[in-house]
Design a protein around this motif. Structure first.
Motif, PDB file in Angstrom:
ATOM      1  N   ALA A  67      43.694  44.377  42.775  1.00  0.00           N
ATOM      2  CA  ALA A  67      43.277  44.419  41.374  1.00  0.00           C
ATOM      3  C   ALA A  67      43.396  43.047  40.719  1.00  0.00           C
ATOM      4  O   ALA A  67      42.501  42.609  39.988  1.00  0.00           O
ATOM      5  CB  ALA A  67      44.109  45.448  40.604  1.00  0.00           C
ATOM      6  N   ASP A  68      44.515  42.362  40.975  1.00  0.00           N
ATOM      7  CA  ASP A  68      44.701  41.034  40.378  1.00  0.00           C
ATOM      8  C   ASP A  68      43.644  40.056  40.877  1.00  0.00           C
ATOM      9  O   ASP A  68      43.112  39.261  40.099  1.00  0.00           O
ATOM     10  CB  ASP A  68      46.103  40.497  40.700  1.00  0.00           C
ATOM     11  CG  ASP A  68      47.188  41.161  39.868  1.00  0.00           C
ATOM     12  OD1 ASP A  68      46.850  41.835  38.880  1.00  0.00           O
ATOM     13  OD2 ASP A  68      48.374  40.997  40.218  1.00  0.00           O
ATOM     14  N   LEU A  69      43.355  40.102  42.178  1.00  0.00           N
ATOM     15  CA  LEU A  69      42.356  39.181  42.715  1.00  0.00           C
ATOM     16  C   LEU A  69      40.970  39.515  42.185  1.00  0.00           C
ATOM     17  O   LEU A  69      40.193  38.606  41.877  1.00  0.00           O
ATOM     18  CB  LEU A  69      42.361  39.230  44.248  1.00  0.00           C
ATOM     19  CG  LEU A  69      41.452  38.198  44.909  1.00  0.00           C
ATOM     20  CD1 LEU A  69      41.909  36.784  44.604  1.00  0.00           C
ATOM     21  CD2 LEU A  69      41.381  38.424  46.419  1.00  0.00           C
ATOM     22  N   ALA A  70      40.656  40.792  42.063  1.00  0.00           N
ATOM     23  CA  ALA A  70      39.359  41.185  41.514  1.00  0.00           C
ATOM     24  C   ALA A  70      39.203  40.658  40.093  1.00  0.00           C
ATOM     25  O   ALA A  70      38.167  40.069  39.741  1.00  0.00           O
ATOM     26  CB  ALA A  70      39.216  42.708  41.542  1.00  0.00           C
ATOM     27  N   ARG A  71      40.220  40.849  39.278  1.00  0.00           N
ATOM     28  CA  ARG A  71      40.140  40.377  37.883  1.00  0.00           C
ATOM     29  C   ARG A  71      40.031  38.855  37.821  1.00  0.00           C
ATOM     30  O   ARG A  71      39.246  38.308  37.037  1.00  0.00           O
ATOM     31  CB  ARG A  71      41.361  40.864  37.107  1.00  0.00           C
ATOM     32  CG  ARG A  71      41.305  42.336  36.728  1.00  0.00           C
ATOM     33  CD  ARG A  71      42.405  42.700  35.753  1.00  0.00           C
ATOM     34  NE  ARG A  71      43.710  42.712  36.402  1.00  0.00           N
ATOM     35  CZ  ARG A  71      44.274  43.804  36.921  1.00  0.00           C
ATOM     36  NH1 ARG A  71      43.641  44.966  36.862  1.00  0.00           N
ATOM     37  NH2 ARG A  71      45.472  43.740  37.487  1.00  0.00           N
ATOM     38  N   ALA A  72      40.806  38.164  38.664  1.00  0.00           N
ATOM     39  CA  ALA A  72      40.806  36.702  38.619  1.00  0.00           C
ATOM     40  C   ALA A  72      39.474  36.130  39.062  1.00  0.00           C
ATOM     41  O   ALA A  72      38.925  35.222  38.424  1.00  0.00           O
ATOM     42  CB  ALA A  72      41.931  36.156  39.494  1.00  0.00           C
ATOM     43  N   THR A  73      38.930  36.633  40.179  1.00  0.00           N
ATOM     44  CA  THR A  73      37.668  36.074  40.675  1.00  0.00           C
ATOM     45  C   THR A  73      36.517  36.388  39.730  1.00  0.00           C
ATOM     46  O   THR A  73      35.600  35.573  39.572  1.00  0.00           O
ATOM     47  CB  THR A  73      37.348  36.595  42.086  1.00  0.00           C
ATOM     48  OG1 THR A  73      37.282  38.020  42.080  1.00  0.00           O
ATOM     49  CG2 THR A  73      38.402  36.137  43.077  1.00  0.00           C
ATOM     50  N   THR A  74      36.565  37.531  39.089  1.00  0.00           N
ATOM     51  CA  THR A  74      35.507  37.879  38.141  1.00  0.00           C
ATOM     52  C   THR A  74      35.574  36.988  36.906  1.00  0.00           C
ATOM     53  O   THR A  74      34.548  36.476  36.437  1.00  0.00           O
ATOM     54  CB  THR A  74      35.610  39.360  37.737  1.00  0.00           C
ATOM     55  OG1 THR A  74      35.264  40.156  38.876  1.00  0.00           O
ATOM     56  CG2 THR A  74      34.666  39.695  36.590  1.00  0.00           C
TER      57      THR A  74
END
Length: 293
Positions: free
Chosen positions: A265-272
């Protein structure tokens, strides 16, 4: 008219119907490839069901860039790049440069590229590639658009050329990064962004990336499928036809998160967040360009 595309759920088996815990941006999707001609609508539905809400369609030559712009006008959440791939650099001339300049004025186009250097296959000579890349560096400086870069076996020369233009170019991403540690650090030293694909999921060629992904700052990292190419080799089920598609991006994010020690979830939010800022997707002009899409 009846939809002649395959049913929504026929292409992906149940084990491959992933859902990202946060919206994703696929920064490199070759949806103008002929393999998507029959089921593009279903492909987009599967992407949205997986949480891949925004796609940047890669324009690798004049024809495909124009097709990408057309698709972006028709479908909310789609954007385009416009450039000439190093494989086609021998075609660069004044007419093509003028066509690219006009494409870069379209609100759907969010980057100059795919352009760069590929000394692995040399479908165009190194001299032709450098000439075309230099011209597209100038177009990126002129337009203010970010740069969408391809590099293979040409890291040192690419860094030299980018270094000369770095102060004139707003932002640049090396998409589908597959190189070594020294090349990565050289790109990061130039304040470049890095795009990661399912190459990380290939135990034959991509295992070295697992040791490098943690060195990429979150604000410089973006994710992509590069579909229909680079289908992850470690998917939990076989895929008929082996065509990669945006709906599989959550699997790539899961793999990257694992090797970085992040949550999915953290990586998804950061990359987006990084992708939206990099491509200027939240700027009013971008939304204006899709009002009638």
């Amino acid at each position: 008219m009846a939809d002649t595309a395959p049913p929504f759920d026929d292409v992906l088996p149940e084990a491959l119907r992933f859902r990202s815990p946060a919206p994703l941006v696929d920064i490199g999707a070759n949806l103008t490839h002929e393999s998507f001609a029959r089921d593009l609508e279903a492909t987009l539905r599967r992407a949205r069901a997986a949480g891949v809400e925004t796609l940047i369609l890669t324009g690798t030559d004049r024809e495909h860039a124009q097709q990408a712009v057309t698709l972006a006008r028709r479908h909310p959440g789609l954007y385009a790049t416009a450039g000439v791939h190093p494989h086609d650099a021998s075609q660069w001339n004044a007419e093509l440069e003028a066509a690219m300049r006009e494409l870069h004025r379209q609100p759907e186009v969010v980057a100059v590229g795919e352009c760069g250097l590929d000394f692995n296959r040399n479908f165009s000579t190194p001299a032709e590639q450098q000439r075309a890349f230099e011209a597209q560096l100038a177009l990126a400086a002129e337009s203010g658009l970010p740069l969408f870069v391809h590099e293979r076996d040409a890291g040192e020369r690419l860094r030299e050329m980018l270094h000369a233009w770095r102060d004139d170019i707003s932002r640049a991403v090396v998409h589908c990064f597959t190189a070594d540690r020294d090349t990565l650090y050289g790109y990061l030293d130039l304040d470049l962004h890095i795009g990661l694909t399912g190459w990380l999921c290939d135990e034959r060629r991509g295992h070295h990336l697992r040791e490098l992904v943690g060195a990429i700052p979150a604000e410089r990292l973006m994710v992509e499928t590069d579909c229909p190419y680079l289908l992850p080799r470690n998917l939990p089920a076989k895929l008929k036809g082996r065509r990669h598609e945006p709906a599989l991006l959550p699997w790539i994010v899961r793999e990257i998160a694992h090797w970085r020690g992040d949550t999915e979830a953290d990586l998804a939010r950061a990359t987006t967040a990084t992708a939206r800022a990099f491509f200027g997707l939240d700027e009013p002009a971008r939304k204006e360009g899709h009002r009638d899409g």
